[in-house]
Design a protein around this motif. Sequence first.
Motif, mmCIF file in Angstrom:
data_model
loop_
_atom_site.group_PDB
_atom_site.id
_atom_site.type_symbol
_atom_site.label_atom_id
_atom_site.label_comp_id
_atom_site.label_asym_id
_atom_site.label_seq_id
_atom_site.Cartn_x
_atom_site.Cartn_y
_atom_site.Cartn_z
ATOM 1 N N THR A 26 0.850 -1.182 0.000
ATOM 2 C CA THR A 26 0.000 0.000 0.000
ATOM 3 C C THR A 26 0.887 1.233 0.000
ATOM 4 O OG1 THR A 26 -1.732 -1.125 1.264
ATOM 5 C CG2 THR A 26 -1.811 1.275 1.209
ATOM 6 N N VAL A 27 0.629 2.138 -0.935
ATOM 7 C CA VAL A 27 1.407 3.378 -1.042
ATOM 8 C C VAL A 27 0.565 4.527 -0.517
ATOM 9 C CG1 VAL A 27 2.586 4.967 -2.598
ATOM 10 C CG2 VAL A 27 2.672 2.497 -3.042
ATOM 11 N N PHE A 28 1.130 5.293 0.402
ATOM 12 C CA PHE A 28 0.470 6.461 0.970
ATOM 13 C C PHE A 28 1.120 7.716 0.387
ATOM 14 C CE2 PHE A 28 0.016 2.984 3.927
ATOM 15 C CZ PHE A 28 -1.288 3.104 4.389
ATOM 16 N N GLU A 29 0.295 8.554 -0.235
ATOM 17 C CA GLU A 29 0.805 9.752 -0.901
ATOM 18 C C GLU A 29 0.116 10.993 -0.333
ATOM 19 O OE1 GLU A 29 2.266 12.773 -2.878
ATOM 20 O OE2 GLU A 29 3.176 10.778 -2.953
ATOM 21 N N ALA A 30 0.920 11.993 0.035
ATOM 22 C CA ALA A 30 0.376 13.199 0.659
ATOM 23 C C ALA A 30 -0.437 14.034 -0.317
ATOM 24 C CB ALA A 30 1.508 14.034 1.248
ATOM 25 N N ARG A 31 -0.043 14.032 -1.589
ATOM 26 C CA ARG A 31 -0.735 14.868 -2.573
ATOM 27 C C ARG A 31 -1.894 14.104 -3.205
ATOM 28 N NH1 ARG A 31 2.339 19.473 -3.805
ATOM 29 N NH2 ARG A 31 4.552 19.370 -3.226
ATOM 30 N N SER A 32 -2.596 14.823 -4.067
ATOM 31 C CA SER A 32 -3.780 14.226 -4.684
ATOM 32 C C SER A 32 -3.434 13.279 -5.828
ATOM 33 C CB SER A 32 -4.717 15.326 -5.203
ATOM 34 O OG SER A 32 -4.044 16.130 -6.169
ATOM 35 N N LYS A 33 -2.215 13.376 -6.355
ATOM 36 C CA LYS A 33 -1.779 12.501 -7.441
ATOM 37 C C LYS A 33 -0.394 11.945 -7.130
ATOM 38 C CE LYS A 33 -4.291 14.734 -11.268
ATOM 39 N NZ LYS A 33 -4.135 15.357 -12.615
ATOM 40 N N PRO A 34 -0.105 10.729 -7.599
ATOM 41 C CA PRO A 34 1.227 10.148 -7.370
ATOM 42 C C PRO A 34 2.253 10.740 -8.319
ATOM 43 C CG PRO A 34 -0.087 8.655 -8.696
ATOM 44 C CD PRO A 34 -1.002 9.795 -8.321
ATOM 45 N N GLY A 35 3.521 10.521 -7.995
ATOM 46 C CA GLY A 35 4.608 10.971 -8.866
ATOM 47 C C GLY A 35 5.665 11.766 -8.135
ATOM 48 N N GLY A 36 5.285 12.419 -7.039
ATOM 49 C CA GLY A 36 6.264 13.214 -6.313
ATOM 50 C C GLY A 36 6.854 14.305 -7.183
ATOM 51 N N MET A 37 8.160 14.477 -7.114
ATOM 52 C CA MET A 37 8.817 15.536 -7.888
ATOM 53 C C MET A 37 8.779 15.268 -9.386
ATOM 54 S SD MET A 37 9.600 17.907 -5.842
ATOM 55 C CE MET A 37 10.780 18.928 -6.719
ATOM 56 N N LEU A 38 8.525 14.036 -9.787
ATOM 57 C CA LEU A 38 8.341 13.773 -11.215
ATOM 58 C C LEU A 38 7.160 14.562 -11.751
ATOM 59 C CD1 LEU A 38 8.782 9.881 -11.307
ATOM 60 C CD2 LEU A 38 10.464 11.614 -11.973
ATOM 61 N N ARG A 39 6.120 14.703 -10.930
ATOM 62 C CA ARG A 39 4.924 15.428 -11.353
ATOM 63 C C ARG A 39 4.981 16.908 -10.981
ATOM 64 N NH1 ARG A 39 0.108 13.527 -12.828
ATOM 65 N NH2 ARG A 39 0.551 11.457 -11.962
ATOM 66 N N TYR A 40 5.484 17.179 -9.775
ATOM 67 C CA TYR A 40 5.379 18.536 -9.244
ATOM 68 C C TYR A 40 6.677 19.338 -9.314
ATOM 69 C CZ TYR A 40 0.963 16.749 -7.459
ATOM 70 O OH TYR A 40 -0.296 16.200 -7.364
ATOM 71 N N GLY A 41 7.749 18.709 -9.758
ATOM 72 C CA GLY A 41 9.010 19.422 -9.824
ATOM 73 C C GLY A 41 9.656 19.464 -11.190
ATOM 74 N N ILE A 42 9.291 18.539 -12.072
ATOM 75 C CA ILE A 42 9.870 18.499 -13.423
ATOM 76 C C ILE A 42 8.848 19.059 -14.402
ATOM 77 C CG2 ILE A 42 10.764 17.027 -15.262
ATOM 78 C CD1 ILE A 42 11.765 15.111 -13.157
ATOM 79 N N PRO A 43 9.188 20.130 -15.115
ATOM 80 C CA PRO A 43 8.219 20.756 -16.025
ATOM 81 C C PRO A 43 7.759 19.815 -17.132
ATOM 82 C CG PRO A 43 10.079 22.220 -15.606
ATOM 83 C CD PRO A 43 10.454 20.868 -15.055
ATOM 84 N N ARG A 44 6.573 20.084 -17.637
ATOM 85 C CA ARG A 44 5.974 19.237 -18.676
ATOM 86 C C ARG A 44 6.762 19.240 -19.975
ATOM 87 N NH1 ARG A 44 3.960 18.034 -14.579
ATOM 88 N NH2 ARG A 44 1.771 18.220 -13.966
ATOM 89 N N TYR A 45 7.527 20.302 -20.231
ATOM 90 C CA TYR A 45 8.295 20.318 -21.478
ATOM 91 C C TYR A 45 9.435 19.304 -21.426
ATOM 92 C CZ TYR A 45 11.470 23.439 -18.882
ATOM 93 O OH TYR A 45 12.304 23.996 -17.938
ATOM 94 N N ARG A 46 9.790 18.833 -20.229
ATOM 95 C CA ARG A 46 10.771 17.760 -20.100
ATOM 96 C C ARG A 46 10.099 16.408 -19.934
ATOM 97 N NH1 ARG A 46 14.555 18.745 -15.356
ATOM 98 N NH2 ARG A 46 15.508 16.845 -16.182
ATOM 99 N N LEU A 47 9.014 16.355 -19.184
ATOM 100 C CA LEU A 47 8.321 15.098 -18.911
ATOM 101 C C LEU A 47 6.818 15.312 -19.031
ATOM 102 C CD1 LEU A 47 8.249 12.174 -17.983
ATOM 103 C CD2 LEU A 47 8.379 12.974 -15.615
#
Length: 605
Positions: free
Chosen positions: A217-238
Amino acid sequence: MSSKNKFAERFNAIEMFRFCEQCGRCSSACPITGVNGFNIRRLVRHVELDLIEEIAASSMPWFCAACGRCEDACPNGIKILDITRALRAIGPEERFPRQAPCTRACPAGIDVPGYLRLIAQGRNEEACRLIMERAPLPGVLGRVCPHPCETACKRGEVNSPIAICTAKRFAADHAGDPGPWVAAVPPGTGRRVAVVGAGPAGLTAAFFLRKKGHAVTVFEARSKPGGMLRYGIPRYRLPEAILDEEIERLLAAGIELRTDHKLGAEFSVAQLRETGFEAVFLAVGAQLSRRIELEGSTFEGVHWGVEFLCRVAEGRPPAMGQKVVVIGGGNVAVDVALSALRIGATKVALACLEKREEMPANPWEIEQAEGEGVQMLYAWGPRRVLGAGGRVSGVELVRCASVFDSQGNFCPCFDETQMTIDADQVILAVGQASETAFCRDFCFLEDEAGLAVQKGLIAIDAETQQTELHGVFAGGDAADGPATVIHAIAAGRRAAVSIDRYLGGNGLIEVGSGKAEGGWEKVEGGRGKGEGGKKENYDGRREHGFAEMQRAEVPSLALPERRAGFGEIELGCNEPQMLAEVRRCLQCDLEICLAREKRQAEADR
């Protein structure tokens, strides 16, 4: 007769060896002549003078890249690579490399030559599976990995390293649907594991533990998984679609995800243990900006880098003024600068303490920032943020004379030179930090053991990821310090191995990719290459011109189109480009195998 004597006799059979004219064309053509004292002519000359044992015992035979340029240049067609490989085979055991340089340089130990061969054979799904043996997010890595493997790639000594990262992306993007294979898991073990944090480290550990049959079971503080992959790396890269696809594929293996569950708010480690989780892996990341004391940093219009990128990723960016100054020299600072351009800033300047060659940001990202018009202010540090009426009006910079002391420690030294830049906004992107306030929530467990925190990081055993708490492991940026995605993935895999052993397993991560083959099959006489249904022994022969084959140019989005939005910049290679690229590989791992097989064959004669 000893194996060395047998080899000495066999040198006489090397094609046209007796016609060497001492012209030196081989050493002139060799791309590494003079590097570490290497000279291919020296190897040949030692054999001519019957000094075989002396040269074989040296490091010279393994310095050779075996590219074949010397053979192309030889006017008499002498098989120089045969000489080199024979010397390798009779050399001392300690000279034999354990792995190909690219695999050795990869923090996750990915079998790079193996998946390059699979791509060359059109077996993209198998290539993707082979990558996922060590790193379960191949499409993500193929876009954001800093690829230390390419720095180590021996082909770089010949002309340019293999585009390994681009090849990884190609394999992931052309793998078809590996979903059924990913979702296949063994019978359940009845053991439960909690993973806290759905970033790269957490997702990796969760996937490999699920592949061992454990309930995860994975517990994630934010509403979506990914961590810095989602919230720290801009979409033009990922692109978010790539991230979503790969995460959903992993979750389909039967991993339970609970979002909006923050450690220290909704639950504690003690509560996880009380509810039946036998092991806990903490992978909470470093999702905050490192703060510095700077006069004026509380003015309206001052932002912090990581939080700025998070707001952009969530679709709620701050309103941008015309002039933006970014402070920092790492990848986060560069991403902040380029993101600011895309959300409305007209002019962006980036000031960093380091000279260009000292910047911690990836060189290609620095080039990208320069190409998109970011004003790069090298060797300048912030003295204070200027303001009027409580709002930013500019920033005062001071010249940085040096960043490091004589021992290489971070110790900036400034001179008296100052400069003032007008700014509507200042974004401070000087590093990342982990939220350690949650530690109070698990300082005491049933055995009253505390979780040690050192310099803001969870203290762990570097090899096992084990904390001082029984059954509690940690990894990624929160334990190892802010690093790259591939380092986080490697930490997650190490943790999975240790947790499996802790739960009574054997710690062997085998997810059914056929890694033992690595794109090659064992056939009579040595390592065999399966291309087009035909098996051929690998004998190391190089086609004429092999050494001159150039690295593929990866297409990218045109500069005028980049600032229009967050469209992906690097577009990847098409199939013909990629097939030509992977065939540039020197097959360093098979060169090791070939030398060992020659050694054994001569011993058996």
